[in-house]
Scaffold this motif. Sequence first.
Motif, PDB file in Angstrom:
ATOM      1  N   ALA A 285       0.838  -1.192   0.000  1.00 17.00           N
ATOM      2  CA  ALA A 285       0.000   0.000   0.000  1.00 17.00           C
ATOM      3  C   ALA A 285       0.877   1.246   0.000  1.00 17.00           C
ATOM      4  O   ALA A 285       2.094   1.168   0.171  1.00 17.00           O
ATOM      5  CB  ALA A 285      -0.915   0.002   1.223  1.00 17.00           C
ATOM      6  N   VAL A 286       0.249   2.394  -0.262  1.00 23.28           N
ATOM      7  CA  VAL A 286       0.971   3.652  -0.144  1.00 23.28           C
ATOM      8  C   VAL A 286       0.249   4.541   0.855  1.00 23.28           C
ATOM      9  O   VAL A 286      -0.971   4.469   0.995  1.00 23.28           O
ATOM     10  CB  VAL A 286       1.085   4.397  -1.495  1.00 23.28           C
ATOM     11  CG1 VAL A 286       1.976   3.641  -2.463  1.00 23.28           C
ATOM     12  CG2 VAL A 286      -0.283   4.641  -2.098  1.00 23.28           C
ATOM     13  N   ALA A 287       1.041   5.340   1.548  1.00 20.50           N
ATOM     14  CA  ALA A 287       0.463   6.361   2.415  1.00 20.50           C
ATOM     15  C   ALA A 287       0.261   7.603   1.566  1.00 20.50           C
ATOM     16  O   ALA A 287       1.145   8.001   0.808  1.00 20.50           O
ATOM     17  CB  ALA A 287       1.409   6.653   3.570  1.00 20.50           C
ATOM     18  N   ALA A 288      -0.920   8.209   1.653  1.00 18.32           N
ATOM     19  CA  ALA A 288      -1.233   9.380   0.846  1.00 18.32           C
ATOM     20  C   ALA A 288      -1.486  10.575   1.750  1.00 18.32           C
ATOM     21  O   ALA A 288      -2.255  10.476   2.710  1.00 18.32           O
ATOM     22  CB  ALA A 288      -2.465   9.096  -0.018  1.00 18.32           C
ATOM     23  N   VAL A 289      -0.803  11.666   1.461  1.00 21.32           N
ATOM     24  CA  VAL A 289      -0.980  12.885   2.260  1.00 21.32           C
ATOM     25  C   VAL A 289      -0.992  14.077   1.317  1.00 21.32           C
ATOM     26  O   VAL A 289      -0.174  14.170   0.408  1.00 21.32           O
ATOM     27  CB  VAL A 289       0.181  13.081   3.268  1.00 21.32           C
ATOM     28  CG1 VAL A 289      -0.201  14.143   4.296  1.00 21.32           C
ATOM     29  CG2 VAL A 289       0.560  11.782   3.939  1.00 21.32           C
ATOM     30  N   ARG A 290      -1.928  14.977   1.485  1.00 23.52           N
ATOM     31  CA  ARG A 290      -1.995  16.152   0.629  1.00 23.52           C
ATOM     32  C   ARG A 290      -0.932  17.165   1.052  1.00 23.52           C
ATOM     33  O   ARG A 290      -0.622  17.296   2.239  1.00 23.52           O
ATOM     34  CB  ARG A 290      -3.385  16.786   0.693  1.00 23.52           C
ATOM     35  CG  ARG A 290      -4.483  15.846   0.224  1.00 23.52           C
ATOM     36  CD  ARG A 290      -5.551  16.568  -0.574  1.00 23.52           C
ATOM     37  NE  ARG A 290      -6.515  15.599  -1.104  1.00 23.52           N
ATOM     38  CZ  ARG A 290      -6.454  15.095  -2.341  1.00 23.52           C
ATOM     39  NH1 ARG A 290      -5.486  15.459  -3.167  1.00 23.52           N
ATOM     40  NH2 ARG A 290      -7.360  14.234  -2.747  1.00 23.52           N
ATOM     41  N   PRO A 291      -0.374  17.916   0.094  1.00 25.83           N
ATOM     42  CA  PRO A 291       0.729  18.837   0.403  1.00 25.83           C
ATOM     43  C   PRO A 291       0.387  19.858   1.494  1.00 25.83           C
ATOM     44  O   PRO A 291       1.248  20.231   2.272  1.00 25.83           O
ATOM     45  CB  PRO A 291       0.979  19.545  -0.937  1.00 25.83           C
ATOM     46  CG  PRO A 291       0.480  18.611  -1.970  1.00 25.83           C
ATOM     47  CD  PRO A 291      -0.666  17.872  -1.336  1.00 25.83           C
ATOM     48  N   GLU A 292      -0.880  20.291   1.539  1.00 27.09           N
ATOM     49  CA  GLU A 292      -1.219  21.331   2.513  1.00 27.09           C
ATOM     50  C   GLU A 292      -1.415  20.770   3.924  1.00 27.09           C
ATOM     51  O   GLU A 292      -1.580  21.523   4.877  1.00 27.09           O
ATOM     52  CB  GLU A 292      -2.468  22.090   2.075  1.00 27.09           C
ATOM     53  CG  GLU A 292      -3.769  21.313   2.173  1.00 27.09           C
ATOM     54  CD  GLU A 292      -4.057  20.496   0.931  1.00 27.09           C
ATOM     55  OE1 GLU A 292      -3.133  20.336   0.094  1.00 27.09           O
ATOM     56  OE2 GLU A 292      -5.194  20.018   0.789  1.00 27.09           O
ATOM     57  N   HIS A 293      -1.414  19.446   4.045  1.00 25.62           N
ATOM     58  CA  HIS A 293      -1.547  18.850   5.371  1.00 25.62           C
ATOM     59  C   HIS A 293      -0.190  18.583   6.004  1.00 25.62           C
ATOM     60  O   HIS A 293      -0.102  18.168   7.136  1.00 25.62           O
ATOM     61  CB  HIS A 293      -2.362  17.551   5.290  1.00 25.62           C
ATOM     62  CG  HIS A 293      -3.788  17.784   4.928  1.00 25.62           C
ATOM     63  ND1 HIS A 293      -4.566  16.859   4.281  1.00 25.62           N
ATOM     64  CD2 HIS A 293      -4.580  18.866   5.108  1.00 25.62           C
ATOM     65  CE1 HIS A 293      -5.763  17.354   4.079  1.00 25.62           C
ATOM     66  NE2 HIS A 293      -5.807  18.571   4.571  1.00 25.62           N
ATOM     67  N   MET A 294       0.879  18.767   5.241  1.00 27.35           N
ATOM     68  CA  MET A 294       2.226  18.559   5.766  1.00 27.35           C
ATOM     69  C   MET A 294       2.817  19.905   6.151  1.00 27.35           C
ATOM     70  O   MET A 294       2.431  20.944   5.617  1.00 27.35           O
ATOM     71  CB  MET A 294       3.097  17.924   4.693  1.00 27.35           C
ATOM     72  CG  MET A 294       2.714  16.484   4.383  1.00 27.35           C
ATOM     73  SD  MET A 294       3.759  15.851   3.062  1.00 27.35           S
ATOM     74  CE  MET A 294       3.823  14.107   3.482  1.00 27.35           C
ATOM     75  N   PHE A 295       3.766  19.882   7.096  1.00 28.48           N
ATOM     76  CA  PHE A 295       4.483  21.120   7.382  1.00 28.48           C
ATOM     77  C   PHE A 295       5.954  20.806   7.612  1.00 28.48           C
ATOM     78  O   PHE A 295       6.344  19.681   7.914  1.00 28.48           O
ATOM     79  CB  PHE A 295       3.853  21.880   8.549  1.00 28.48           C
ATOM     80  CG  PHE A 295       3.628  21.051   9.778  1.00 28.48           C
ATOM     81  CD1 PHE A 295       4.588  21.000  10.789  1.00 28.48           C
ATOM     82  CD2 PHE A 295       2.457  20.313   9.933  1.00 28.48           C
ATOM     83  CE1 PHE A 295       4.369  20.231  11.917  1.00 28.48           C
ATOM     84  CE2 PHE A 295       2.250  19.537  11.051  1.00 28.48           C
ATOM     85  CZ  PHE A 295       3.203  19.497  12.063  1.00 28.48           C
ATOM     86  N   ILE A 296       6.763  21.843   7.459  1.00 33.90           N
ATOM     87  CA  ILE A 296       8.211  21.710   7.531  1.00 33.90           C
ATOM     88  C   ILE A 296       8.689  22.320   8.836  1.00 33.90           C
ATOM     89  O   ILE A 296       8.214  23.384   9.232  1.00 33.90           O
ATOM     90  CB  ILE A 296       8.868  22.436   6.331  1.00 33.90           C
ATOM     91  CG1 ILE A 296       8.461  21.742   5.026  1.00 33.90           C
ATOM     92  CG2 ILE A 296      10.389  22.470   6.464  1.00 33.90           C
ATOM     93  CD1 ILE A 296       8.904  22.479   3.782  1.00 33.90           C
TER      94      ILE A 296
END
Lengths: 368, 368, 277, 277
Positions: A285-296
């Motif tokens: 499987a792959v983990a899917a995350v939208r760019p705006e839900h991630m932070f640096i």
Amino acid sequence: MPQSMQPGDAKAAEIKAVSIGKTFGAFHALKNLSLDIGRGEFLTLLGPSGSGKTTFLMILAGFTAPTTGRLVMDGKDITDVPAEDRSYGMVFQGYALFPHLTVEQNIAFPLKVRGRSSADVKRKVGEMVERVGLIGHEKKLPAKLSGGQQQRVALARALVFEPSVLLLDEPFSALDKNLREMMQQEVKRLHQETGTTFVFVTHDQSEALALSSRVAIFNHGELLQVGKPQDVYERPSNRFVAEFLGEINLLPLDTVELNGETAAGKFEDRTIVLNKSITLAGKKAVAAVRPEHMFISASPQTSDCNAITCRVEGATYFGASTKYHLRTRSGTSLAVSMPTASTSPIAPQSDVWVSWPVHQGFLLPDGG
Amino acid sequence: MPQSMQPGDAKAAEIKAVSIGKTFGAFHALKNLSLDIGRGEFLTLLGPSGSGKTTFLMILAGFTAPTTGRLVMDGKDITDVPAEDRSYGMVFQGYALFPHLTVEQNIAFPLKVRGRSSADVKRKVGEMVERVGLIGHEKKLPAKLSGGQQQRVALARALVFEPSVLLLDEPFSALDKNLREMMQQEVKRLHQETGTTFVFVTHDQSEALALSSRVAIFNHGELLQVGKPQDVYERPSNRFVAEFLGEINLLPLDTVELNGETAAGKFEDRTIVLNKSITLAGKKAVAAVRPEHMFISASPQTSDCNAITCRVEGATYFGASTKYHLRTRSGTSLAVSMPTASTSPIAPQSDVWVSWPVHQGFLLPDGG
Amino acid sequence: MIGKTITSRKILLLAPLLLFLGLAYVVPFLGVVRWSFTMPEVGLGQYRALMTDPLVQSVFIRTLRICLIVTAAVLVTAYAIAYVWVRGSSVQRMLAEFCILVPFWISVLTRAFGWLAMLSNRGLINTWLQSAGVISEPLALARNELGVIIGMTHFLIPFAVFPIASAMRSIDERVLLAARGMGASRTRIFWTVFVPLTYGGLIGAALIVFVFALGFFVTPAILGGGRSVMVAELVYLRIFQSPDWGLGAAISVVLVLFIGALLALMRRFIKPAHLIG
Amino acid sequence: MIGKTITSRKILLLAPLLLFLGLAYVVPFLGVVRWSFTMPEVGLGQYRALMTDPLVQSVFIRTLRICLIVTAAVLVTAYAIAYVWVRGSSVQRMLAEFCILVPFWISVLTRAFGWLAMLSNRGLINTWLQSAGVISEPLALARNELGVIIGMTHFLIPFAVFPIASAMRSIDERVLLAARGMGASRTRIFWTVFVPLTYGGLIGAALIVFVFALGFFVTPAILGGGRSVMVAELVYLRIFQSPDWGLGAAISVVLVLFIGALLALMRRFIKPAHLIG
């Protein structure tokens, strides 16, 4: 507002499409599609060109006959009812106004077809002209109007006879961005005012999310998912839907263990915890995350968050947000979108932590 | 990569446009426009249709002669040099490929015009085909290619003769969203690799912000502002630029007092503190704040923030963000855009506080 | 996406039209076919005569030669006129339009007469040249094969202008600009971009003109002064001057079959839209 | 945005073409004009004759009447054929194409001959009707004004089909779908949407046909059997059968001026693109 156009009006229809299929020669334009359209809802058919969404709209309108399957409206089989007897309102791509008739005559056309008295026609046309903001343009030919005004005439003409269903085929594709947003609000308002069932075709996912009560996503003649905008965006049932609705980061997981409400897998030796949106019986499987839900950030966030290390490769400025292009240690590329204002600039080629809340990630089957 | 196409190559040109004017009959398409285009920069000409941006590009290309003014390239006056002697690369809206020539022949055309040896032509075309990812399509006619592939042929053909300037006239307007983003990255990469001066025309403000080193905003034949994407987005010099680059909230201020680095004014009896981006000699003014710089909360934020009370009227879901439609006590309508994930749902018709950091607001002259 | 469904209702609507087409076009031709096999007696006699009669043979060969020369002359001229029409200034366009449309509609005869006024022994050219002392005897410009070719070329030019102009009009202006921007000279653009993009129109025009020239009659009859008998004129002579209706009919049938074959060939290369401008 | 700049270089390129147009079209006509004023003697005599000669007058009136009838007959038929051509099934389209294009290219004469085979006393229709016992004496179908009208109508149909079909083709299919979706019947759509959207093509076709019919010569000469003399034929008779070249030239001049006036009128209503399909 006339009494007959109140929300929840009995004039709004519900339609059931049962196992609709359509072939053009050897080409399967639609494959065994079933879909219930609720009374008074705003349903958007979303998909890339050639996905079958327009074919389905044409079948709903009665312009194209399905090869297999049935259409049922308010409990009555209408599969073989010709378009002219269905009396749905329709707004075409490119408006399809009658170029030889004035604004007034265009809007009056469906009423005259129905043999309404001329006083009735005059009153209704006047109301509609006012409602869509075309006062002063009644005597003009369509060619003398701007794109937005033509769009309004098309809407007025489609709604003036109070149809039980309004079909809209990419009505805004010819308009520029500002006008498009204005017309979207107009259509949303008309839907609320008339309470009619709206079926809207578009290939623009943000339009679909912003306008609809439900979105149906099409690809290759199949209906992939139907649901509220939040549901399809945040819990897509497969990779195509996930990618079509917006950018998404995909992290391949080595092993996935299901664990009550959550799932966990390994990515680059770190355990990633995700919402268990779909059941994957031991598959990759792959983990899917939208760019705006991630932070640096400089250090990993731990409270209810996953975190991985990445190297910053570049940034693109979009005004409201800035998108960072990153690469994980194993070479997977990631995009992280953050509000421009919220962060101090992040230097290219620096090593950073990318984190996201557990509830914002979800599992998708590998390769599909 | 061939030696001659390294970044910072002397082949990149700088162009000075001095007091360019263009009239078509009584219509003033361009009014006394002066603009310096730096060596190797990526300059975007942004504006609505009819703003003069394409006319300016056509003057740069040499297809249209300016009515007044001069063009100077690398210190040499080129105002009267015909297009065929300027040797700029150009990518047209709709690609303008030669429909009767194969991909290879299309790309070879400018080299053959220059009388290059056939071995040289073959080598360069091969390199270019590889660089834009068209290997395997060399013998196809343009009609057999997808939109993105045609776009790549157009880019290859425009770059193969190593022009000192590449002009691009809305090259992506015919592509759908995903393909457009991919081609934008491709163009950005080609700009970095070739080091050529790029002049890019578009009406899409997010494309302009994402790609350019500088953006020049046009309206009604005038150049309103030139600057880096961050500068024009966050410090627009007037209302048109502010509104064209993205949505913006405008709060009319009663009195404005300048106070060192900041300015302060009254809105609904509250003092609003703003950055002093422009000097307004005692005139009326509006406070301008972008929707994504505001946030909604139950109590006012005080540390370096302005805050006003509003009533929530509705919300539109856009996936990554949700836009709230609000109204202040005095009836001014506001939009606040917040990341969907960051907030618990806000109930319609509730009274809330809208706050924004002092440094995110700026002053604009009233009515212009 | 919008499929045109042919309903049975539509077919019923079209039936009378198809019947009409048959009556108006197919039946008259069948009458000619019948005559060619029955006059003066039943049999293939007329077709045999057609194969062997040296007069008929020489007429066919002359017709072919003249038609080929005319087609070439027409194409060159029509290309030039179409170019002015499509790409000239507004005054030039109007002038070209006038030159194309007016003669197209004025009867064949009036125009052939105009040419006689130019070319005949008593015509403008000979009068001018003689009064200027350049020649003493009038030149033989009309009433011979040269006259036929000039007259036919002139008559057929408009038919070739339309498909060529249509092909020119459909060229995307930006493609030409692109070529200029790449440094190509105007001559180079014309020969390597503009002309190749009009091949479709040129082929269409060539076929139209050739087929039309084959069936040509009136202009040769007047300008050729009876000495350049061509096929269609032969049909006329056979029917109205001698009582040989059967041979005339047989020639007609051969002509129609030949033209039909050319059309079938053409359909494989170009769309009908190109043929009619 | 892309302005076409007419450079002086371009004008130089076009100059020889303009010269050619002048030589090919304007000068021959001027020759005719000169004749009309100089033959047999210098003066306006021929124009005076034209105004007073009762034979010429009656020919003009007959010409006008026939042309109007023919124009009406052509428009109705051409509309039907264009409809099949543009909107029929693929087989119907091919059939219509064949019916339009083949006769368009086969000489006037061969077709007039086909009609004779149908309509003459010894023709198909009379033979059938007589052998079926319906009539005893052959009906006078050809070699009179009815024959002229039938032949001319048949000849002119293709010229009218092209502009009408072009107008039909440019109708946006979605506009018709929109009308259906609003509940309009096919008949209603045809009369209130389809036909009004083809008015441009209809006006163009009417003018083409009328102007062409005015200059008509060959078909009436054959089918009318000399009894329905029309204007263009009169020109022919005056020039080639009697030595009255001056009157023939004068008639030509009047014809050209009349047609020029019609064209000028037309330019105000429709674009040339509509005229040529």
